[in-house]
Scaffold this motif. Sequence first.
Motif, PDB file in Angstrom:
ATOM      1  N   SER A  94     -61.734  22.169 -20.284  1.00 37.00           N
ATOM      2  CA  SER A  94     -61.385  20.895 -20.900  1.00 37.00           C
ATOM      3  C   SER A  94     -61.315  21.098 -22.405  1.00 37.00           C
ATOM      4  O   SER A  94     -62.226  21.671 -22.993  1.00 37.00           O
ATOM      5  CB  SER A  94     -62.436  19.830 -20.566  1.00 37.00           C
ATOM      6  OG  SER A  94     -62.081  18.594 -21.130  1.00 37.00           O
ATOM      7  N   PRO A  95     -60.235  20.664 -23.063  1.00 36.55           N
ATOM      8  CA  PRO A  95     -60.095  20.863 -24.512  1.00 36.55           C
ATOM      9  C   PRO A  95     -61.201  20.146 -25.280  1.00 36.55           C
ATOM     10  O   PRO A  95     -61.562  19.019 -24.960  1.00 36.55           O
ATOM     11  CB  PRO A  95     -58.727  20.252 -24.820  1.00 36.55           C
ATOM     12  CG  PRO A  95     -58.017  20.192 -23.508  1.00 36.55           C
ATOM     13  CD  PRO A  95     -59.075  19.989 -22.481  1.00 36.55           C
ATOM     14  N   CYS A  98     -60.657  16.666 -26.661  1.00 32.69           N
ATOM     15  CA  CYS A  98     -60.599  15.559 -25.694  1.00 32.69           C
ATOM     16  C   CYS A  98     -62.000  15.087 -25.354  1.00 32.69           C
ATOM     17  O   CYS A  98     -62.310  14.779 -24.204  1.00 32.69           O
ATOM     18  CB  CYS A  98     -59.875  15.999 -24.420  1.00 32.69           C
ATOM     19  SG  CYS A  98     -58.159  16.424 -24.692  1.00 32.69           S
ATOM     20  N   SER A 112     -53.932  19.047 -15.941  1.00 31.71           N
ATOM     21  CA  SER A 112     -52.775  19.675 -16.557  1.00 31.71           C
ATOM     22  C   SER A 112     -52.499  21.009 -15.876  1.00 31.71           C
ATOM     23  O   SER A 112     -53.345  21.902 -15.869  1.00 31.71           O
ATOM     24  CB  SER A 112     -53.028  19.890 -18.053  1.00 31.71           C
ATOM     25  OG  SER A 112     -51.969  20.617 -18.642  1.00 31.71           O
ATOM     26  N   HIS A 127     -53.245  16.406 -26.597  1.00 28.30           N
ATOM     27  CA  HIS A 127     -54.631  16.340 -26.137  1.00 28.30           C
ATOM     28  C   HIS A 127     -55.413  15.190 -26.756  1.00 28.30           C
ATOM     29  O   HIS A 127     -56.148  14.480 -26.074  1.00 28.30           O
ATOM     30  CB  HIS A 127     -55.351  17.659 -26.443  1.00 28.30           C
ATOM     31  CG  HIS A 127     -55.039  18.732 -25.454  1.00 28.30           C
ATOM     32  ND1 HIS A 127     -55.332  20.068 -25.667  1.00 28.30           N
ATOM     33  CD2 HIS A 127     -54.456  18.686 -24.235  1.00 28.30           C
ATOM     34  CE1 HIS A 127     -54.947  20.780 -24.632  1.00 28.30           C
ATOM     35  NE2 HIS A 127     -54.405  19.964 -23.744  1.00 28.30           N
ATOM     36  N   CYS A 138     -57.661  21.294 -17.632  1.00 28.01           N
ATOM     37  CA  CYS A 138     -56.505  22.185 -17.723  1.00 28.01           C
ATOM     38  C   CYS A 138     -56.741  23.429 -16.873  1.00 28.01           C
ATOM     39  O   CYS A 138     -57.854  23.968 -16.859  1.00 28.01           O
ATOM     40  CB  CYS A 138     -56.247  22.602 -19.169  1.00 28.01           C
ATOM     41  SG  CYS A 138     -56.007  21.222 -20.311  1.00 28.01           S
TER      42      CYS A 138
END
Length: 685
Positions: A94-95, A98, A112, A127, A138
Amino acid sequence: MTITLPSICSIPTVKLTPSIFTMTRKVKPLTSVRPSVASTEQPLTSVKNIEADNINLKRRRLETEVERFSVKDYLEQSREVLMTSDGGPPRWFSPLECGSGSRLDNCPLLISLPGVDGTGLSLLLHHQRLGEIFDIWCLHIPTTDRTSFTDLVKLIETTVTSEHEQYPGRPIYLVGESFGGCLALAVAARVPHIDLVLVLANPATSFGKSPLQPLLPILKIVPDHIRPGLPYIMSLMTGVPSSMLASTAKKGLPTQQTITDLSETVASLFSYLSDVGDALTVETILWKLKMLESACAYSNSCLHSVSAQTLILSSGNDQLLPSLQEGERLKKTLPKCQIRTFSDSGHALFLEENFDLVTVIKGAGFYRRAKHTDYASDFVPPSSHEVKDILDSSRWIDVATSPVMLSTLENGKIVRGLDGIPSEGPVLFVGCHNMLGFEVSPMIRRFIIEKNIILRGVAHPMLFRQLKENRMPDLATYDVTRLLGAVPVSPSNLYKLFSLKSHVLLYPGGVREALHRKGEEYTLFWPEHSEFVRMAARFGATIIPFGAVGEDDYAQLVLDYDDQMKIPFMKDYVKKQTDESIKLRNDIKGEVANQDLHMPVILPKVPGRYYYLFGKAIKTEGRREELRDRERAHQVYVEVKGEVEKCLSYCKTKRENDAYRNIISRLMYQATHGLESQVPTFDLD
């Protein structure tokens, strides 16, 4: 570092290498985001009331904005991932940008799915905004990983199934570009019982018709000294270099700054391509092309099993795939599919800096947090960037209509501007529709500019559901309307808007007024009995009657409903599209019950001017018990109707004294006083 995620993927032990998940401000392993996914414990946050969430969201300032990443950021992060990637297996992350700090409660999960590059960074430019309304995961597929397409599908399916079991009431979004689009379709076909929303950008289901097909036999015999140039060729076909240069040039910076930025952009691009050329061997490229072939064949074979709500995003300048034709094919094949076309965009749509995925999803009416879309409660206020784009794109409306906005103070005095409009809701604006709703756009625009208020329209359901055979305008025509919070007309939606303390725009005459006949300009076709007074009183809403005048200065009605009913083929056409639409007011009689949908034939005129008068507010606060009585409520209803007619009469009379009613005189005034100058109008009493 080894983490066991039995509930996430079919590969029980997933190695998360530090090189992938310790990059500054880039990504973090999922276990630090959603601990409940890797265990059987209850989630830390309980499900809250959706409407309560949006009350808080509605109060956010419109100018709130987040900094967006650029294609240059994507190249830098993508290069680092490709250069330091291990051999697998695929894993989720997960970014970091975010984070859940500003995220809506009960937001859906967005998964994603990467393109054939496998980095999982294709949504990097989006994002931050996506992270406000979605929980984002992701999928990363390491460069040298050789997991087959079917195994990738099973991995995603396991994740989707696990999340659905944890949160059965929320939809799961699968967002895929190119190769990722095939993954999304394949997963959707395998789990038709799970509530999925697919967002597919240029899906590779048309790879069989791609210009890349001839590369497969050529790559096997290509000389070694040519191989490092393959990434350059591939990148040119995706359109990334041209989009980077174009976006830099369009920023409107001083010449010296533009030259500097272009130089840095070109240097960044060539550095990226050079490093990627070292990382992507011919064997790797051959594997990825074979994966595309497999993905194309697999996803096409199971299209008949896909029942998920689907949004296709098609680029008109895609050099890798025939995306426009493929989008139309998928729209005809998939039962719940809509399409949005971006004529000037290339294959890498998500890397176009003028493309905003959040805006597209909201405008298409695809954002929801439960099984069914709740247009009232799922509304996310537009960002300052979205508002600016809407205002800029509709600036010509101000030039053409030069709207005169008048409002009434509490003491009954009529003043220029919107000073008489309450800033706090709930407020209900009640008026008379002009032909095709011409008056709505200038009014909404002025409310945003002068009062920072979004008018949430209560609209006909045809703005939210496509009719068969596309007899009425395509749904994409109304994306801005939905982006600004319009809802289908219904008592429940009106109730929700009042509970959210919204500024609501209502036309009791509905379709009958918007599609009126010759000689019926500014004539009210309202039901005999109140449809809104008692609801407004329940929430203490302020009712503001208003009138808008000017359509007769913009268009001449040539063929109205009565004329079309005399022409056999047009009569049949109107009947078919009316039968397909949602029927309203079937339980009432009179002229207002005539909801036949037709497209009047009009002849444009040299534009005149629009005039708006918002009458004196009728307050219902503290009158809830009083207005429970139908007779008393009807008296207020008659009062509102009378005030609307007075506003219309005032505007029609006063405009005769406006020296700048004609557009030519207004343009001459602006030519001497400046384009942004306020054009004068008649004197007020």
